[in-house]
Design an enzyme around this catalytic site. Sequence first.
Site, mmCIF file in Angstrom:
data_model
loop_
_atom_site.group_PDB
_atom_site.id
_atom_site.type_symbol
_atom_site.label_atom_id
_atom_site.label_comp_id
_atom_site.label_asym_id
_atom_site.label_seq_id
_atom_site.Cartn_x
_atom_site.Cartn_y
_atom_site.Cartn_z
ATOM 1 N N ASP A 6 0.832 -1.200 0.000
ATOM 2 C CA ASP A 6 0.000 0.000 0.000
ATOM 3 C C ASP A 6 0.861 1.243 0.000
ATOM 4 O O ASP A 6 2.038 1.197 0.396
ATOM 5 C CB ASP A 6 -0.821 0.033 1.301
ATOM 6 N N LYS A 41 -3.573 2.776 -2.750
ATOM 7 C CA LYS A 41 -4.757 3.603 -3.036
ATOM 8 C C LYS A 41 -4.731 4.739 -2.035
ATOM 9 O O LYS A 41 -4.624 4.511 -0.846
ATOM 10 C CB LYS A 41 -6.036 2.814 -2.789
ATOM 11 N N GLY A 79 -0.955 -1.168 5.362
ATOM 12 C CA GLY A 79 -0.780 -0.340 6.555
ATOM 13 C C GLY A 79 -1.676 -0.855 7.674
ATOM 14 O O GLY A 79 -2.751 -1.401 7.412
ATOM 15 N N MET A 120 -10.244 7.778 8.079
ATOM 16 C CA MET A 120 -10.517 8.410 6.777
ATOM 17 C C MET A 120 -11.601 9.493 6.882
ATOM 18 O O MET A 120 -12.415 9.651 5.976
ATOM 19 C CB MET A 120 -10.951 7.345 5.750
HETATM 20 C C1 LIG Z 1 -7.509 2.369 4.178
HETATM 21 S S1 LIG Z 1 -7.383 2.739 5.859
HETATM 22 C C2 LIG Z 1 -6.299 1.485 6.391
HETATM 23 C C3 LIG Z 1 -6.328 1.274 7.866
HETATM 24 C C4 LIG Z 1 -5.305 0.245 8.300
HETATM 25 N N1 LIG Z 1 -5.609 -1.055 7.774
HETATM 26 C C5 LIG Z 1 -5.175 0.163 9.826
HETATM 27 O O1 LIG Z 1 -5.521 -0.852 10.425
HETATM 28 O O2 LIG Z 1 -4.691 1.165 10.405
HETATM 29 C C6 LIG Z 1 -6.380 4.173 5.845
HETATM 30 C C7 LIG Z 1 -6.705 5.108 7.002
HETATM 31 O O3 LIG Z 1 -6.151 4.636 8.207
HETATM 32 C C8 LIG Z 1 -5.779 5.736 9.021
HETATM 33 N N2 LIG Z 1 -4.324 5.686 9.245
HETATM 34 C C9 LIG Z 1 -3.483 4.770 8.763
HETATM 35 N N3 LIG Z 1 -2.224 5.006 9.208
HETATM 36 C C10 LIG Z 1 -2.307 6.092 9.986
HETATM 37 C C11 LIG Z 1 -1.358 6.829 10.739
HETATM 38 N N4 LIG Z 1 -0.061 6.459 10.784
HETATM 39 N N5 LIG Z 1 -1.788 7.902 11.439
HETATM 40 C C12 LIG Z 1 -3.073 8.252 11.430
HETATM 41 N N6 LIG Z 1 -4.030 7.602 10.736
HETATM 42 C C13 LIG Z 1 -3.644 6.524 10.033
HETATM 43 C C14 LIG Z 1 -6.175 6.989 8.270
HETATM 44 O O4 LIG Z 1 -7.477 7.319 8.648
HETATM 45 C C15 LIG Z 1 -6.121 6.500 6.840
HETATM 46 O O5 LIG Z 1 -6.890 7.317 5.989
#
Ligand SMILES: C[S@@+](CC[C@H](N)C(=O)[O-])C[C@H]1O[C@@H](n2cnc3c(N)ncnc32)[C@H](O)[C@@H]1O
Length: 483
Positions: free
Chosen positions: A264, A286, A317, A401
């Site tokens: 990702d 994405k 992530g 998000m």
């Molecule tokens: C598609 S989702 C994936 C979430 C991921 N699978 C998880 O468990 O954290 C992506 C969203 O996760 C959140 N996110 C992911 N990494 C982050 C970080 N390091 N700090 C803050 N928000 C994060 C944000 O809201 C971002 O838009």
Amino acid sequence: MLHLSSRPDPASPMPSFPIFLDLRGRPVLVAGGGDAAASKARLLARAGADILLLAATVGEEMLDLLESGVIQRRETEFRPELLDGVVIAIDGSGDPDLTDRIRCAAFTRNVLVNVVDVPEQCDFTVPAILDRSPVVVAVSTSGGAPALSRNIRQRLEAAIPAGYASLARAAQRARASVRQSLSIPRDRQRFWDRVLSGDLADRLMAMDEDRAVEEIVASLSRFIAGGRDEGGSVTLVGAGPGDPGLLTVSAARAIGSADIILHDALVPDSILALARRETRLVSVGKRAGCRSVPQEFTNRLMATCARKGLRVVRLKGGDPFIFGRAGEEAEFLRGHGVAVTVIPGITAAMGAAAQLGLPLTHRGVARSMRVVTAHCRTSGETDAIDWTKLADPGTTLALYMGRDRLGDIADSLIKAGLPPDTPAALIANACRPDAEVRFAPIAALPGAPALTNPAAPSLILVGDAVALAPGWAMDKMVQVSAA
Ligand SMILES: C[S@@+](CC[C@H](N)C(=O)[O-])C[C@H]1O[C@@H](n2cnc3c(N)ncnc32)[C@H](O)[C@@H]1O
């Protein structure tokens, strides 16, 4: 101090050249009877060296080595001839006069000398050693920072468990059969890559050596029978919120043994750097608002590579099963007959909470937490969120998000009954060096000063538990701080 170097001193990017010496049965000189000399003598004895000790007096440790027969030869007076035929000399005497005499005699005989704890007088340094013989890992800071070498060795101890010793011995014993059966070097390399990493390696390490050899030979038969297309797999791996230190050991291993990694956009380079040099890295990221790789393409690429016999890691992530589409991908792969395993990761909300020192649940404050996406497949789905179910200060709400809709989210929650002064936080880039946070009551959070990087992944936390974070300061109402 003697200056015995006849060498030029060019600035070299690698000031010392690592080699492993076979000292079995070969004479070495150890000078000094104290603990420093004894610890070097013990090390040399493990390597099978024939130790000549030069010491007028000896301490307890050295006496043990003499009495137990580890050291069989001892001289009490220095003579230059003691260095005749010696391969290396280690001087732990701490006696500058003796050191000069040893170095002088060694210089004329081309014997390399190590003077314990005096790097500027050393021809070679003794590294910090991780001994999983026959696997031996040596760490050197070229004599500059031995404590750092020891620290690195301790980290390696966790990554290279004791089982590697028997794995290496079993691999050594099976080597001739593998060479005979697989004449093409690339096939041998692929076979060994498969055997020596991932689940199979873990199982082999847990077996006794004979069984491990049998298992390697059995894997060889399967490899030959199945040809190149046998044995591929897909592992859906959680990379955590960004700090490589928050990866699980299993995730790090899977990354390190993958043939191809589909990752990702949120996975930082510091984590991708754990992959082998020959691993193919494919970004299938994405990001909201950007052109993205179609999910169908990602699914097909994973299935095709696995069928070709490659170890595929789909690196996501956070946690793969939290807003990571891992469910859909696993379904597709299983539907196409491809084996899938999942390695969990630390989700962004947990990483952010830990960084802010904010307990997601807390007795008497927050009885539960909810993980919610504010971004759905269609705007209709987003609008259909039932905010009344989320408007509870006693539940810590983690909204993923949702940054671009922060104003709408705050309005919706307040309209649904959430008190406007409910503590809230917006955190961007949690668990990364450039993390940023804004604390404010939910009604004021949309008006808090903008975050520096509008594209950074960010998360909204809402609920009374947010006020337990040390960074929360109700008296200021809006506090801005770097995490
Ligand atoms: C598609 S989702 C994936 C979430 C991921 N699978 C998880 O468990 O954290 C992506 C969203 O996760 C959140 N996110 C992911 N990494 C982050 C970080 N390091 N700090 C803050 N928000 C994060 C944000 O809201 C971002 O838009």
